[in-house]
Scaffold this active site. Structure first.
Site, mmCIF file in Angstrom:
data_model
loop_
_atom_site.group_PDB
_atom_site.id
_atom_site.type_symbol
_atom_site.label_atom_id
_atom_site.label_comp_id
_atom_site.label_asym_id
_atom_site.label_seq_id
_atom_site.Cartn_x
_atom_site.Cartn_y
_atom_site.Cartn_z
ATOM 1 N N LYS A 35 -11.446 -1.949 -4.071
ATOM 2 C CA LYS A 35 -12.734 -2.451 -3.618
ATOM 3 C C LYS A 35 -12.961 -3.673 -4.951
ATOM 4 C CE LYS A 35 -14.664 1.501 -1.496
ATOM 5 N NZ LYS A 35 -14.610 0.875 -0.010
ATOM 6 N N GLY A 36 -12.246 -3.809 -5.625
ATOM 7 C CA GLY A 36 -12.307 -4.833 -6.763
ATOM 8 C C GLY A 36 -12.747 -4.021 -8.261
ATOM 9 N N ILE A 70 0.062 -2.750 -11.620
ATOM 10 C CA ILE A 70 0.946 -3.632 -12.294
ATOM 11 C C ILE A 70 0.389 -5.165 -11.668
ATOM 12 C CG2 ILE A 70 3.272 -4.861 -12.274
ATOM 13 C CD1 ILE A 70 4.473 -2.080 -12.309
ATOM 14 N N TYR A 73 -2.928 -5.636 -13.226
ATOM 15 C CA TYR A 73 -2.884 -6.072 -14.928
ATOM 16 C C TYR A 73 -2.394 -7.319 -15.147
ATOM 17 C CZ TYR A 73 -3.227 -1.160 -15.445
ATOM 18 O OH TYR A 73 -3.652 0.383 -15.204
HETATM 19 C C1 COA Z 1 -4.846 0.886 -10.465
HETATM 20 C C2 COA Z 1 -6.483 0.906 -10.279
HETATM 21 C C3 COA Z 1 -7.066 1.034 -11.693
HETATM 22 C C4 COA Z 1 -6.648 -0.512 -9.751
HETATM 23 O O1 COA Z 1 -8.025 -0.649 -9.401
HETATM 24 P P1 COA Z 1 -8.634 -0.937 -7.899
HETATM 25 O O2 COA Z 1 -10.078 -1.040 -7.960
HETATM 26 O O3 COA Z 1 -8.149 0.070 -6.865
HETATM 27 O O4 COA Z 1 -7.937 -2.356 -7.680
HETATM 28 P P2 COA Z 1 -8.767 -3.685 -7.260
HETATM 29 O O5 COA Z 1 -9.355 -3.526 -6.050
HETATM 30 O O6 COA Z 1 -9.260 -4.375 -8.213
HETATM 31 O O7 COA Z 1 -7.448 -4.758 -7.012
HETATM 32 C C5 COA Z 1 -6.137 -4.218 -6.094
HETATM 33 C C6 COA Z 1 -5.407 -5.292 -5.990
HETATM 34 O O8 COA Z 1 -3.805 -4.703 -5.888
HETATM 35 C C7 COA Z 1 -3.475 -5.189 -4.726
HETATM 36 N N1 COA Z 1 -2.452 -4.179 -4.155
HETATM 37 C C8 COA Z 1 -2.839 -2.853 -3.562
HETATM 38 N N2 COA Z 1 -1.606 -2.324 -3.385
HETATM 39 C C9 COA Z 1 -0.713 -3.033 -3.838
HETATM 40 C C10 COA Z 1 0.861 -2.849 -3.812
HETATM 41 N N3 COA Z 1 1.266 -1.730 -3.215
HETATM 42 N N4 COA Z 1 1.568 -3.725 -4.613
HETATM 43 C C11 COA Z 1 1.077 -4.997 -5.041
HETATM 44 N N5 COA Z 1 -0.263 -5.118 -4.995
HETATM 45 C C12 COA Z 1 -1.059 -4.251 -4.524
HETATM 46 C C13 COA Z 1 -4.555 -5.546 -3.876
HETATM 47 O O9 COA Z 1 -4.198 -6.598 -2.736
HETATM 48 C C14 COA Z 1 -5.569 -6.124 -4.925
HETATM 49 O O10 COA Z 1 -5.229 -7.470 -5.208
HETATM 50 P P3 COA Z 1 -5.904 -8.703 -5.019
HETATM 51 O O11 COA Z 1 -7.106 -8.457 -5.565
HETATM 52 O O12 COA Z 1 -5.246 -9.935 -5.718
HETATM 53 O O13 COA Z 1 -5.818 -8.879 -3.458
HETATM 54 C C15 COA Z 1 -6.814 1.998 -9.189
HETATM 55 O O14 COA Z 1 -6.391 1.784 -7.935
HETATM 56 C C16 COA Z 1 -6.437 3.319 -9.692
HETATM 57 O O15 COA Z 1 -7.263 3.978 -10.623
HETATM 58 N N6 COA Z 1 -5.377 4.065 -9.149
HETATM 59 C C17 COA Z 1 -5.027 5.589 -9.500
HETATM 60 C C18 COA Z 1 -4.682 5.665 -10.769
HETATM 61 C C19 COA Z 1 -3.915 4.640 -11.561
HETATM 62 O O16 COA Z 1 -2.994 4.203 -10.955
HETATM 63 N N7 COA Z 1 -4.248 4.086 -12.820
HETATM 64 C C20 COA Z 1 -3.487 3.318 -13.464
HETATM 65 C C21 COA Z 1 -2.566 3.855 -14.378
HETATM 66 S S1 COA Z 1 -1.592 2.875 -15.280
#
Ligand code: COA
Length: 107
Positions: A35-36, A70, A73
């Protein structure tokens, strides 16, 4: 477990001598992912690190098993700088772990 940790966590490990920090993030509840919020939280942490803590370098590690993290980041400016080979064991398989960093001059 405290309620805030069930929702998610951001952490900062701060090395004052080298003006460097390692950071991490995790949104615990799947319903709040994609959700960003993760991108926004990372930008806020980096803003705090470079502008308030006066850091020169921020680093993190992430498993290659985690393409969404990734992507986020890289989107906020982190660059890959190394690989810890087969450092993460997940679902019966070994995955490389990326070391990523962002320097003050790149922010
Ligand atoms: C990783 C994490 C912090 C990201 O936060 P989030 O709020 O889900 O991510 P956002 O909504 O800000 O952005 C997600 C982006 O990833 C992209 N994305 C989603 N699935 C993807 C995939 N399989 N491959 C590549 N990109 C992907 C989305 O399209 C979006 O990109 P965009 O904004 O450029 O369109 C969150 O998902 C999380 O906490 N996950 C579980 C725990 C974890 O993995 N922590 C990190 C450990 S290093």
């Amino acid at each position: 477990m405290p309620r805030c940790l069930r929702r998610g966590v951001c952490h900062y490990g701060y090395d004052a001598r080298n003006r460097a920090a390692s950071i991490g993030i995790g949104i615990a509840e799947p319903a709040y992912r994609e959700k960003g919020y993760g991108t926004e939280a990372m930008r806020l942490m980096l803003d705090y690190g470079f502008n308030e803590l006066n850091l020169n370098r921020v680093e993190l590690t992430v498993s290659s098993f985690n393409p969404r993290a990734i992507h986020v980041y890289k989107k906020v400016g982190f660059k890959e700088e190394g690989i810890l080979r087969q450092c993460d064991y997940n679902d019966g398989q070994y995955y490389d772990v990326l070391v990523m960093s962002l320097l003050r001059e790149e922010w």
